[in-house]
Design an enzyme around this catalytic site. Structure first.
Site, PDB file in Angstrom:
ATOM      1  CG  ASN A  42      56.410  86.203   0.078  1.00 20.00           C
ATOM      2  OD1 ASN A  42      57.319  86.779   0.664  1.00 20.00           O
ATOM      3  ND2 ASN A  42      55.175  86.667   0.046  1.00 20.00           N
ATOM      4  CG  ASP A 100      52.053  90.508   0.268  1.00 19.49           C
ATOM      5  OD1 ASP A 100      51.769  90.935   1.402  1.00 19.49           O
ATOM      6  OD2 ASP A 100      52.740  89.486   0.092  1.00 19.49           O
ATOM      7  NE  ARG A 157      61.302  92.675   5.124  1.00 10.55           N
ATOM      8  CZ  ARG A 157      59.995  92.454   5.214  1.00 10.55           C
ATOM      9  NH1 ARG A 157      59.200  93.376   5.677  1.00 10.55           N
ATOM     10  NH2 ARG A 157      59.466  91.306   4.859  1.00 10.55           N
TER      11      ARG A 157
HETATM   12  C1  UD1 Z   1      52.854  85.199   3.846  1.00  9.88           C
HETATM   13  C2  UD1 Z   1      53.716  86.106   3.011  1.00  9.88           C
HETATM   14  C3  UD1 Z   1      53.232  87.555   3.119  1.00  9.88           C
HETATM   15  C4  UD1 Z   1      51.737  87.639   2.787  1.00  9.88           C
HETATM   16  C5  UD1 Z   1      50.940  86.637   3.622  1.00  9.88           C
HETATM   17  C6  UD1 Z   1      49.474  86.572   3.227  1.00  9.88           C
HETATM   18  C7  UD1 Z   1      55.859  84.990   3.102  1.00  9.88           C
HETATM   19  C8  UD1 Z   1      57.277  85.028   3.551  1.00  9.88           C
HETATM   20  N1  UD1 Z   1      55.088  86.031   3.464  1.00  9.88           N
HETATM   21  O1  UD1 Z   1      53.025  85.583   5.210  1.00  9.88           O
HETATM   22  O2  UD1 Z   1      53.975  88.349   2.197  1.00  9.88           O
HETATM   23  O3  UD1 Z   1      51.266  88.938   3.064  1.00  9.88           O
HETATM   24  O4  UD1 Z   1      51.492  85.314   3.447  1.00  9.88           O
HETATM   25  O5  UD1 Z   1      49.344  86.293   1.879  1.00  9.88           O
HETATM   26  O6  UD1 Z   1      55.453  84.092   2.403  1.00  9.88           O
HETATM   27  N2  UD1 Z   1      47.961  83.555  11.396  1.00  9.88           N
HETATM   28  C9  UD1 Z   1      47.560  83.065  12.617  1.00  9.88           C
HETATM   29  N3  UD1 Z   1      48.252  82.004  13.154  1.00  9.88           N
HETATM   30  C10 UD1 Z   1      49.293  81.410  12.507  1.00  9.88           C
HETATM   31  C11 UD1 Z   1      49.690  81.906  11.254  1.00  9.88           C
HETATM   32  C12 UD1 Z   1      48.999  82.988  10.709  1.00  9.88           C
HETATM   33  O7  UD1 Z   1      46.620  83.576  13.220  1.00  9.88           O
HETATM   34  O8  UD1 Z   1      49.864  80.451  13.047  1.00  9.88           O
HETATM   35  C13 UD1 Z   1      47.251  84.725  10.807  1.00  9.88           C
HETATM   36  C14 UD1 Z   1      48.174  85.934  10.627  1.00  9.88           C
HETATM   37  O9  UD1 Z   1      48.298  86.661  11.806  1.00  9.88           O
HETATM   38  C15 UD1 Z   1      47.465  86.696   9.538  1.00  9.88           C
HETATM   39  C16 UD1 Z   1      46.852  85.575   8.681  1.00  9.88           C
HETATM   40  O10 UD1 Z   1      46.862  84.413   9.496  1.00  9.88           O
HETATM   41  O11 UD1 Z   1      46.447  87.482  10.064  1.00  9.88           O
HETATM   42  C17 UD1 Z   1      47.619  85.303   7.395  1.00  9.88           C
HETATM   43  O12 UD1 Z   1      48.948  84.992   7.691  1.00  9.88           O
HETATM   44  P1  UD1 Z   1      49.822  83.976   6.850  1.00  9.88           P
HETATM   45  O13 UD1 Z   1      49.051  83.499   5.661  1.00  9.88           O
HETATM   46  O14 UD1 Z   1      50.366  82.963   7.778  1.00  9.88           O
HETATM   47  O15 UD1 Z   1      50.987  84.926   6.367  1.00  9.88           O
HETATM   48  P2  UD1 Z   1      52.549  84.618   6.366  1.00  9.88           P
HETATM   49  O16 UD1 Z   1      52.772  83.205   5.964  1.00  9.88           O
HETATM   50  O17 UD1 Z   1      53.167  85.112   7.618  1.00  9.88           O
END
Ligand code: UD1
Length: 447
Positions: free
Chosen positions: A32, A318, A410
């Site tokens: 990540n 994770d 992945r």
């Molecule tokens: C990153 C990690 C992933 C990890 C996750 C949570 C990377 C590439 N991936 O994913 O491995 O599981 O953090 O630790 O770094 N959300 C919204 N709106 C947004 C963005 C997020 O509602 O604009 C929600 C998502 O749907 C989810 C939650 O927030 O339910 C957490 O997501 P987020 O922290 O953004 O995860 P990622 O950055 O996608």
């Protein structure tokens, strides 16, 4: 869930369980971090060198996204040489973004560098809908004009100087990706940006350190308030990615589930506080041998415990699937509550096929410990679910065959090679013939 037909020739993992493991594991760089540092390299119009980059399908795919934007990228051993001088394309190809959600995070640096970015919505994935509203609203607060049309986010900076403006942004949820997108965008903005309720994950700190090494002015990363003072440009950098805390956690569980002592390095123990606390609650000892080496010493019995996933420093989502595999073999009942993603229980049905006793209701799973698991054919449903099945297979009686290895590839750098070195009976074979197969990872150009 569908199990593939006997004619399916995709490689599978065959694990003969019940063997003790021993030895040392060399931990790779964090997936990540590597992915978001690659996105961050777009901010710089000079050479970037990122070292300790794991060899993963996701990294290769992110490399393809950067290449499609006109960036030169080559791999030399564990280092990526990235030259984004001639960044010219503002549109990322749908076929690539739809396969790799993290590639959406390029929207911040692309907008900051070119004043325009057109990125397809990544869409849902196996673990949830995963919207990008927090990314979009933050960029709008910084003055970007953002429209979503035909499944693509069109963002541009109005005005003549095409520079984002510093803003005070409160994130409704401490999203890792939104914090990273907005931090990258703010490095080149005009004025100061304050991100409140920001994600505190170590990968966010790694990105801040990477940007600072290029001349960005960022403070507070690792707390819930990050302050970024925009600078006009960033300079070249040579930077090493932090160790992968999820890989460390996965091998710690491998030790606990097979009742084996394993030594892991390099690690940053502080990144694993919640994981180590839960391993201790289950009855294993985790010893810090040196500042960057951990040893797992499993206890004679395993106890049930309750786990709730949370943003960092809480227990990481994770690691949820891997701990569920471990708790299937622990005494008594355990409850796992998944609060970060709405659909991250795909491994439950597969673990139950191996003899586990798990029931789910909404985002809760109740796990009744069983004395043993039995090997079975199973299907990986997402990246961490596939790791959970490998762990269960290592502990189970008999042979486990895991399909859906594209998920595993992945995010784990040679998991089966590392397990083999520890004495695991594991091999990748062609789906139908049983012949040993070679890995089919996409390849990035090497210089
Ligand atoms: C990153 C990690 C992933 C990890 C996750 C949570 C990377 C590439 N991936 O994913 O491995 O599981 O953090 O630790 O770094 N959300 C919204 N709106 C947004 C963005 C997020 O509602 O604009 C929600 C998502 O749907 C989810 C939650 O927030 O339910 C957490 O997501 P987020 O922290 O953004 O995860 P990622 O950055 O996608």
């Amino acid at each position: 869930m569908t199990h593939s037909s006997p004619e399916d020739r995709s490689p599978v993992l065959e694990i003969i369980g019940g063997h003790r493991l021993s030895g040392e594991v060399r931990i790779s760089g964090a997936k990540n971090s590597a992915l978001v540092l690659m996105a961050g390299s777009l901010l710089c119009s000079q050479d970037c060198r990122i070292r300790n980059v794991p060899s993963l399908a996701d990294v290769a795919r992110m490399g393809e996204v950067l290449s499609a934007l006109g960036v030169k990228i080559t791999r030399k051993d564990d280092a990526l040489e990235i030259d984004a001088r001639h960044l010219s394309q503002s549109k990322a190809p749908y076929e690539l973004v739809s396969q790799l959600r993290a590639s959406f995070f390029i929207i911040g640096p692309l907008l900051a560098r070119l004043g325009i970015a057109r990125i397809p919505l990544p869409g849902g994935c196996a673990i949830g809908a995963r919207p990008v509203d927090l990314h979009v609203r933050g960029l709008q607060a910084m003055g970007a004009d953002v429209q979503i049309e035909h499944g693509t986010v069109h963002a541009c900076i109005p005005g003549v100087n095409r520079r984002l403006k510093g803003a005070r942004i409160y994130l409704d949820y401490p999203s890792v990706g939104a914090t990273e997108t907005l931090m990258m965008a703010a490095t080149l903005a005009d004025g100061e940006t304050i991100l409140e309720n920001a994600a505190q994950e170590p990968e966010v700190v790694d990105l801040a350190n990477f940007c600072r090494a290029m001349g960005a002015r960022i403070r507070g990363a690792g707390t819930n308030t990050i302050v970024i003072s925009g600078v006009p440009s960033l300079h070249s950098v040579d930077y090493a990615v932090i160790p992968d805390r999820v890989e460390v956690g996965t091998f710690l569980v491998a030790g606990a589930i097979t009742q084996s002592e394993l030594s892991l390095a390099p690690v940053v123990p502080d990144h694993l506080t919640a994981v180590i606390a839960k391993l201790r609650a289950i009855g294993s000892e985790v010893v810090q041998e040196t500042p960057s080496r951990l040893r797992i010493v499993p206890g004679t019995s395993r106890l049930g415990t309750d786990i709730e996933t949370l943003p960092y420093p809480g227990f990481p989502t994770d690691m949820q699937a891997q701990f569920m595999a471990l708790l299937t073999l622990s005494e008594g009942d355990s409850i796992i509550t998944e609060t970060v993603f709405e659909n991250r229980m795909g491994h439950v049905a597969e673990l139950n096929r191996m003899g586990a006793d798990i029931r789910t209701k909404g985002n809760h799973a109740v796990i009744r410990g069983v004395p043993f698991l039995t090997g079975a054919p199973v299907v990986a449903t997402d990246l961490r679910a596939s790791a959970a099945l490998v762990l269960a297979g290592l502990a189970a009686r008999g042979t486990t065959i895991i399909q859906g290895l594209h998920h595993l590839d992945r995010g784990y750098d040679d998991l089966e090679g590392k397990l083999k070195l520890l004495g695991a009976q594991i091999r990748r074979v062609k789906g139908d013939t049983g012949a040993e197969s070679v890995s089919s990872l996409p390849v990035m150009p090497r210089s």
